[in-house]
Motif scaffolding. Structure first.
Motif, PDB file in Angstrom:
ATOM      1  N   ASP A  82       0.855  -1.183   0.000  1.00 45.79           N
ATOM      2  CA  ASP A  82       0.000   0.000   0.000  1.00 45.79           C
ATOM      3  C   ASP A  82       0.890   1.232   0.000  1.00 45.79           C
ATOM      4  O   ASP A  82       1.621   1.480   0.959  1.00 45.79           O
ATOM      5  N   MET A  83       0.853   2.015  -1.081  1.00 46.22           N
ATOM      6  CA  MET A  83       1.754   3.154  -1.211  1.00 46.22           C
ATOM      7  C   MET A  83       1.525   4.185  -0.108  1.00 46.22           C
ATOM      8  O   MET A  83       2.454   4.825   0.379  1.00 46.22           O
ATOM      9  N   GLY A  84       0.298   4.339   0.315  1.00 46.91           N
ATOM     10  CA  GLY A  84      -0.007   5.312   1.358  1.00 46.91           C
ATOM     11  C   GLY A  84       0.274   4.813   2.755  1.00 46.91           C
ATOM     12  O   GLY A  84       0.238   5.595   3.714  1.00 46.91           O
ATOM     13  N   GLY A  85       0.532   3.509   2.884  1.00 45.17           N
ATOM     14  CA  GLY A  85       0.812   2.943   4.200  1.00 45.17           C
ATOM     15  C   GLY A  85      -0.308   3.180   5.192  1.00 45.17           C
ATOM     16  O   GLY A  85      -0.060   3.433   6.379  1.00 45.17           O
ATOM     17  N   ALA A  86      -1.557   3.063   4.740  1.00 42.89           N
ATOM     18  CA  ALA A  86      -2.696   3.426   5.576  1.00 42.89           C
ATOM     19  C   ALA A  86      -2.747   2.629   6.879  1.00 42.89           C
ATOM     20  O   ALA A  86      -2.952   3.196   7.964  1.00 42.89           O
ATOM     21  N   GLU A  87      -2.571   1.318   6.799  1.00 43.78           N
ATOM     22  CA  GLU A  87      -2.674   0.496   8.011  1.00 43.78           C
ATOM     23  C   GLU A  87      -1.532   0.799   8.981  1.00 43.78           C
ATOM     24  O   GLU A  87      -1.739   0.878  10.205  1.00 43.78           O
ATOM     25  N   LEU A  88      -0.327   0.983   8.455  1.00 45.44           N
ATOM     26  CA  LEU A  88       0.817   1.306   9.297  1.00 45.44           C
ATOM     27  C   LEU A  88       0.630   2.672   9.947  1.00 45.44           C
ATOM     28  O   LEU A  88       0.869   2.843  11.152  1.00 45.44           O
ATOM     29  N   ARG A  89       0.191   3.649   9.171  1.00 46.88           N
ATOM     30  CA  ARG A  89      -0.041   4.985   9.716  1.00 46.88           C
ATOM     31  C   ARG A  89      -1.109   4.954  10.810  1.00 46.88           C
ATOM     32  O   ARG A  89      -0.967   5.625  11.847  1.00 46.88           O
ATOM     33  N   THR A  90      -2.146   4.172  10.592  1.00 48.20           N
ATOM     34  CA  THR A  90      -3.214   4.075  11.596  1.00 48.20           C
ATOM     35  C   THR A  90      -2.702   3.455  12.884  1.00 48.20           C
ATOM     36  O   THR A  90      -3.031   3.920  13.991  1.00 48.20           O
ATOM     37  N   ALA A  91      -1.881   2.421  12.768  1.00 46.50           N
ATOM     38  CA  ALA A  91      -1.344   1.752  13.955  1.00 46.50           C
ATOM     39  C   ALA A  91      -0.414   2.677  14.740  1.00 46.50           C
ATOM     40  O   ALA A  91      -0.473   2.746  15.977  1.00 46.50           O
ATOM     41  N   ILE A  92       0.462   3.381  14.024  1.00 42.40           N
ATOM     42  CA  ILE A  92       1.386   4.308  14.695  1.00 42.40           C
ATOM     43  C   ILE A  92       0.608   5.443  15.346  1.00 42.40           C
ATOM     44  O   ILE A  92       0.876   5.835  16.490  1.00 42.40           O
ATOM     45  N   ALA A  93      -0.361   5.980  14.624  1.00 39.82           N
ATOM     46  CA  ALA A  93      -1.159   7.089  15.148  1.00 39.82           C
ATOM     47  C   ALA A  93      -1.902   6.690  16.421  1.00 39.82           C
ATOM     48  O   ALA A  93      -1.948   7.457  17.395  1.00 39.82           O
ATOM     49  N   ALA A  94      -2.471   5.487  16.427  1.00 33.32           N
ATOM     50  CA  ALA A  94      -3.185   5.014  17.608  1.00 33.32           C
ATOM     51  C   ALA A  94      -2.228   4.867  18.788  1.00 33.32           C
ATOM     52  O   ALA A  94      -2.589   5.163  19.938  1.00 33.32           O
ATOM     53  N   ASP A  95      -1.017   4.430  18.520  1.00 26.09           N
ATOM     54  CA  ASP A  95      -0.017   4.252  19.572  1.00 26.09           C
ATOM     55  C   ASP A  95       0.397   5.586  20.185  1.00 26.09           C
ATOM     56  O   ASP A  95       0.661   5.677  21.387  1.00 26.09           O
TER      57      ASP A  95
END
Length: 379
Positions: A82-95
């Motif tokens: 995923d070029m936008g890294g949506a799942e990774l960004r969501t996980a980091i943001a939640a953390d």
């Protein structure tokens, strides 16, 4: 490119590249780019287990669940991530307690910092940072065509924030603050950083590089998220390479205001973070208990090494990272050679000092033996 030309470029001599059919011109900025020197692997010594103490790596294997997540992701490696890294960004943001729009993933914190420098600087601009600090800083600044303004650290390896403030000019576009500082170790204090930020023009971007954040135990040290929330021109830079032990997968990220974060994501190389790396990072975020246990073990070993080195007479500054700094000056390379002869690789900075990564107890014990013997020979 011939060997002679390669030597010329490394030495900073402008010249064209002779190809089979054409002469290719390279950007003038390339001729002033210093060469990054990675930590070398240890020399193999008979009947001795070698240890690499030169790259600030985590000696522990991946956290629970990480190998399984990577193995599962490997089944789809024929597909783009995923070029936008949506799942990774969501996980980091939640953390962190921020929004996904504020997260900019990249290939390690270095990859993200490269995008930040490229987005904010061009020829004629200035970037202010402490020195000695992270070796990649002058490389990235030079590649952008901007000019490095290096402000010497204090005798105890700390940022001289008053001097850094005085070094800011109308041409300054970016200030880099490394806390804890690599390779000297001290963290920047919260109060001193607040005072410094009050002097920085609001149009100047300040990057707080927190690659070793998890190892900080100084209660007076800066709270990056609090600073970020209070100052719109501050960007946080973090990585999964150190405490999380994902150095081989290259995952880092910036935390920036949404408008700036959007611009930075456009500067990051497309598909920079592989799906394997993203899955490993997400799984690592879910293993905080084990992470903290491992980090605490390294912090305890750090304290033991620091006390022992000081007892031996080494003037080691306070460190809030997973490494220690020995300001040996002209003896730095000799110390590195002595360690190498015992199957340990450390990171010498000629004429300045030696950085030693905290490793497993056996390696740390051997390093202390090297330090004791070297001290005896040098005295």
């Amino acid at each position: 490119m011939t060997d002679d030309h390669a030597r010329g470029v490394a030495a900073g001599e402008p010249q064209d590249v002779e190809g089979a059919e054409a002469v290719v011109h390279l950007r003038e900025a390339l001729y002033g780019v210093p060469v990054y020197k990675p930590g070398k692997p240890p020399t193999v010594v008979p009947d001795v287990v070698p240890y690499k103490m030169s790259s600030n790596e985590n000696p522990f294997p991946p956290l629970p669940g990480v190998v399984e997540a990577v193995s599962e992701a490997a089944r789809a490696m024929n597909r783009y991530p995923d070029m936008g890294g949506a799942e990774l960004r969501t996980a980091i943001a939640a953390d962190l307690g921020v929004s996904p729009e504020e997260i900019v993933p990249g290939t390690g914190s270095s990859g993200v910092l490269s995008a930040i420098v490229g987005a904010s600087c061009e020829a004629g601009d200035e970037v202010v940072y402490a020195w000695r600090s992270f070796e990649a800083y002058p490389i990235m600044v030079a590649l952008s065509g901007a000019r490095s303004v290096q402000v010497p650290v204090t005798e105890d390896g700390r940022h001289d924030l008053a001097a850094m403030s005085a070094a800011i000019t109308p041409d300054t576009r970016l200030v880099l603050v490394c806390s804890p500082n690599n390779p000297t170790g001290p963290a920047v204090g919260a109060a001193e950083l607040e005072e410094f930020l009050s002097t920085v023009p609001e149009g100047v971007l300040v990057v707080l590089d927190e690659a070793y954040l998890e190892f900080v135990r100084d209660e007076a040290a800066v709270d990056g998220l609090a600073v970020y929330r209070a100052h719109p021109n501050v960007v946080l830079l973090r990585t999964f390479s150190k405490a999380y032990g994902l150095a081989g997968l290259r995952v880092g990220y910036a935390v920036a205001r949404p408008r700036l974060a959007t611009a930075l994501r456009s500067c990051v190389i497309p598909f920079a973070v592989s799906d394997l790396a993203a899955r490993a990072a997400i799984a690592s975020l879910g293993a905080k208990k084990e992470l903290f246990e491992r980090v605490e073990h390294l912090v305890e070993e750090r304290g033991r090494m620091l006390a022992a080195l000081r007892d031996l007479g080494y003037d080691v500054p306070d460190t809030q990272s997973n490494f220690l700094w020995l300001p040996l000056e002209e003896l730095a390379e000799g110390f590195a050679e002595a360690a190498d002869a015992r199957g340990l690789s450390v990171r010498p900075f000629a004429g300045e000092g030696v950085r030693v990564s905290v490793e497993v107890p056996e390696a740390n014990d051997r390093l202390l033996e090297v330090a004791r013997d070297f001290r005896g020979q040098a005295s």
